[in-house]
Design a protein around this motif. Structure first.
Motif, PDB file in Angstrom:
ATOM      1  N   PHE A 242      -0.442 -36.889   3.759  1.00 52.27           N
ATOM      2  CA  PHE A 242       0.551 -36.458   4.746  1.00 52.27           C
ATOM      3  C   PHE A 242       0.947 -35.018   4.478  1.00 52.27           C
ATOM      4  O   PHE A 242       0.715 -34.493   3.393  1.00 52.27           O
ATOM      5  N   GLY A 243       1.566 -34.391   5.457  1.00 49.06           N
ATOM      6  CA  GLY A 243       2.051 -33.024   5.315  1.00 49.06           C
ATOM      7  C   GLY A 243       2.209 -32.325   6.645  1.00 49.06           C
ATOM      8  O   GLY A 243       3.237 -31.683   6.899  1.00 49.06           O
ATOM      9  N   VAL A 281      -3.734 -37.428  -1.543  1.00 46.40           N
ATOM     10  CA  VAL A 281      -4.669 -36.462  -0.960  1.00 46.40           C
ATOM     11  C   VAL A 281      -3.853 -35.363  -0.295  1.00 46.40           C
ATOM     12  O   VAL A 281      -3.109 -35.618   0.666  1.00 46.40           O
ATOM     13  N   THR A 282      -3.947 -34.149  -0.802  1.00 48.85           N
ATOM     14  CA  THR A 282      -3.189 -33.045  -0.197  1.00 48.85           C
ATOM     15  C   THR A 282      -3.719 -32.762   1.209  1.00 48.85           C
ATOM     16  O   THR A 282      -4.889 -33.020   1.507  1.00 48.85           O
ATOM     17  N   PRO A 283      -2.884 -32.224   2.108  1.00 51.50           N
ATOM     18  CA  PRO A 283      -3.282 -32.099   3.517  1.00 51.50           C
ATOM     19  C   PRO A 283      -4.410 -31.100   3.750  1.00 51.50           C
ATOM     20  O   PRO A 283      -4.522 -30.089   3.057  1.00 51.50           O
ATOM     21  N   THR A 284      -5.229 -31.397   4.758  1.00 50.24           N
ATOM     22  CA  THR A 284      -6.264 -30.455   5.184  1.00 50.24           C
ATOM     23  C   THR A 284      -5.614 -29.182   5.703  1.00 50.24           C
ATOM     24  O   THR A 284      -4.544 -29.213   6.317  1.00 50.24           O
ATOM     25  N   ASP A 319      -7.466 -32.769  -4.207  1.00 46.59           N
ATOM     26  CA  ASP A 319      -6.867 -31.556  -3.647  1.00 46.59           C
ATOM     27  C   ASP A 319      -7.709 -31.064  -2.464  1.00 46.59           C
ATOM     28  O   ASP A 319      -8.491 -30.127  -2.570  1.00 46.59           O
ATOM     29  N   ILE A 320      -7.488 -31.705  -1.306  1.00 45.02           N
ATOM     30  CA  ILE A 320      -8.220 -31.326  -0.093  1.00 45.02           C
ATOM     31  C   ILE A 320      -7.711 -29.984   0.451  1.00 45.02           C
ATOM     32  O   ILE A 320      -8.459 -29.250   1.100  1.00 45.02           O
ATOM     33  N   THR A 321      -6.453 -29.651   0.201  1.00 39.94           N
ATOM     34  CA  THR A 321      -5.956 -28.337   0.610  1.00 39.94           C
ATOM     35  C   THR A 321      -6.799 -27.231  -0.024  1.00 39.94           C
ATOM     36  O   THR A 321      -7.232 -26.285   0.649  1.00 39.94           O
ATOM     37  N   LYS A 322      -7.051 -27.357  -1.305  1.00 38.76           N
ATOM     38  CA  LYS A 322      -7.868 -26.370  -2.018  1.00 38.76           C
ATOM     39  C   LYS A 322      -9.303 -26.369  -1.502  1.00 38.76           C
ATOM     40  O   LYS A 322      -9.892 -25.314  -1.240  1.00 38.76           O
ATOM     41  N   MET A 323      -9.881 -27.562  -1.331  1.00 39.03           N
ATOM     42  CA  MET A 323     -11.279 -27.636  -0.911  1.00 39.03           C
ATOM     43  C   MET A 323     -11.479 -27.127   0.514  1.00 39.03           C
ATOM     44  O   MET A 323     -12.471 -26.454   0.806  1.00 39.03           O
ATOM     45  N   LEU A 371     -16.916 -35.504   3.210  1.00 39.52           N
ATOM     46  CA  LEU A 371     -17.716 -35.143   2.040  1.00 39.52           C
ATOM     47  C   LEU A 371     -16.860 -34.485   0.957  1.00 39.52           C
ATOM     48  O   LEU A 371     -17.116 -34.662  -0.237  1.00 39.52           O
ATOM     49  N   CYS A 372     -15.847 -33.741   1.373  1.00 38.37           N
ATOM     50  CA  CYS A 372     -14.889 -33.188   0.402  1.00 38.37           C
ATOM     51  C   CYS A 372     -14.148 -34.311  -0.321  1.00 38.37           C
ATOM     52  O   CYS A 372     -13.936 -34.252  -1.548  1.00 38.37           O
TER      53      CYS A 372
END
Length: 422
Positions: A242-243, A281-284, A319-323, A371-372
């Protein structure tokens, strides 16, 4: 059994549908006609696609996308589809329910047959006699919440049989999140939650409770967390992303370090109390670029707050934000547009205006995010990483795929209106 009604007894067992006009072995239900789905019959070809198929001697082949639905109670099901044609090579794509990708352009040579096995979560809003999940109006007609299991067949295919078996011992991945996670019901919108389904082995099923426009507080208020907690078991997983919409909630007590952090801790502890494994899971990222080609940070302190909650509570984090920052910057401003719902006017039926969305993905982009997430799972010390299919290569957001190599067929159903949330 030729074209029989699905009985309540048969729903408790394995169900087998065999297709063709000249079936030699008549096990299960023989489908010898292009039957339209009807609730009282309990199975059939859905969404007026019965005219898109041809019944052969021992299979059905398609000229356009075809939907096949079976009326089933809530539960997790394993589906085995036998494919094969004596006349031609096949390249089959199968999606389930609200466009969850199950089989990605699977090739079967002429004269051969092959089996594809995958798992599907079927659910309804009911929690108990007094409580239901509160659905948004636009959710009430989507395939994820109806009383049937629906398969969509695309590409060059010939389907000989479909076997459906109820499974109670699967590892379940429950997804809690917003429009970047949910099963987007119609093209051209898509999210990672409906593509990650194709990357796990036969022991895993994904139950995606995310919905467009949701925040942690609205997800909880709509009883989705209660629904998950009524079913989640030891060894299952709860992914929480969420975010995007939490950022819009203003007022005293709200914000990344207050209500957002408190609710993240509540969600993760609730999963742990059930013996399940929570993964934050950090936000996209949103697709907004600075003039120097770097990505603007639109999420503020929300990703750092989630990282802090994970560390404080000893909870796994991806850390999907980073990816996604790395991913979009590698593509660059122009190329990254190809991963989002950005299309000129008249690309799709009834689309009079251009679509220019920097938050929501198309199928190509959603698959890259999935995939991330798979990359993130592989980097964690959790048993789930052993249940990723062996043939899935390592993914690096600094060396992404490009849409020029993306050939997945689009689904038959479209909608031009944008999902809730931004």
């Amino acid at each position: 059994m030729d074209n029989k009604t699905v009985s309540e007894d048969s729903l408790k067992k394995t169900m087998l549908f065999q297709f063709g006009t000249d079936l030699k072995i008549k096990k299960g239900i023989s489908v010898t006609k292009s039957l339209e789905y009807k609730s009282d019959l309990g199975y059939g070809f859905d969404f007026n696609t019965e005219s898109n198929l041809k019944l052969n001697s021992n299979s059905f082949s398609i000229e356009k996308p075809v939907y096949f639905s079976v009326k089933l109670p809530e539960g997790n099901y394993q589906v085995e589809v036998v494919l094969g044609s004596p006349q031609k090579d096949l390249k089959t794509t199968i999606k389930a329910e609200s466009r969850r990708l199950m089989v990605n352009e699977f090739i079967v040579a002429k004269g051969k047959s092959a089996v594809q096995i995958f798992n599907i979560n079927v659910r309804n809003p009911r929690i108990d006699d007094n409580l239901n999940v509160t659905l948004k109006d636009r959710e009430k007609d989507i395939l994820d919440w109806d009383d049937k299991l629906t398969l969509e067949f695309l590409g060059e295919t010939a389907v000989q049989s479909i076997k459906i078996t109820k499974k109670d011992n699967l590892t379940v991945l429950y997804l809690a999140g917003d429009s970047t996670v949910t099963d987007q019901d119609v093209e051209p919108w898509a999210s990672w939650g409906q593509f990650i389904t194709a990357y796990f082995n036969e022991n895993v099923v994904v139950a995606n409770y995310a919905y467009s426009g949701s925040s942690l507080s609205s997800f909880k208020a709509s009883n989705r967390l209660k629904k998950i907690l009524s079913q989640i078991k030891k060894g299952d997983y709860l992914f929480v992303e969420f975010g995007h919409n939490d950022e819009k909630i203003k007022g005293a007590g709200n914000g990344p370090w207050e209500s957002y952090s408190d609710l993240l801790a509540e969600f993760t502890q609730a999963a742990k109390d059930k013996g399940a494994i929570p993964i934050l899971v950090t936000p996209t990222q949103r697709r907004f670029f600075n003039e120097n080609g770097t990505l603007k940070d639109t999420h503020g302190d929300f990703p750092p707050a989630m990282r802090a909650v994970a560390q404080k509570n000893n909870t796994a984090l991806i850390d999907i934000t980073k990816m996604t920052t790395e991913l979009y910057e590698t593509w660059g401003d122009e190329v990254s547009r190809k991963a989002f719902v950005q299309y000129p006017a008249n690309t799709f039926p009834g689309q009079e205006k251009a679509l220019d969305d920097n938050t929501h993905f198309n199928s190509f982009g959603a698959n890259e995010i999935a995939l991330c997430v798979i990359r993130g799972i592989r980097q964690l010390d959790v048993p789930l990483k052993k249940q990723i299919k062996k043939d899935i290569p390592e993914y690096n957001p600094n060396k992404p795929n490009y849409i020029s190599s993306w050939t997945l067929p689009m689904s038959a159903r479209f909608e031009i209106s944008k999902p809730d949330g931004n």
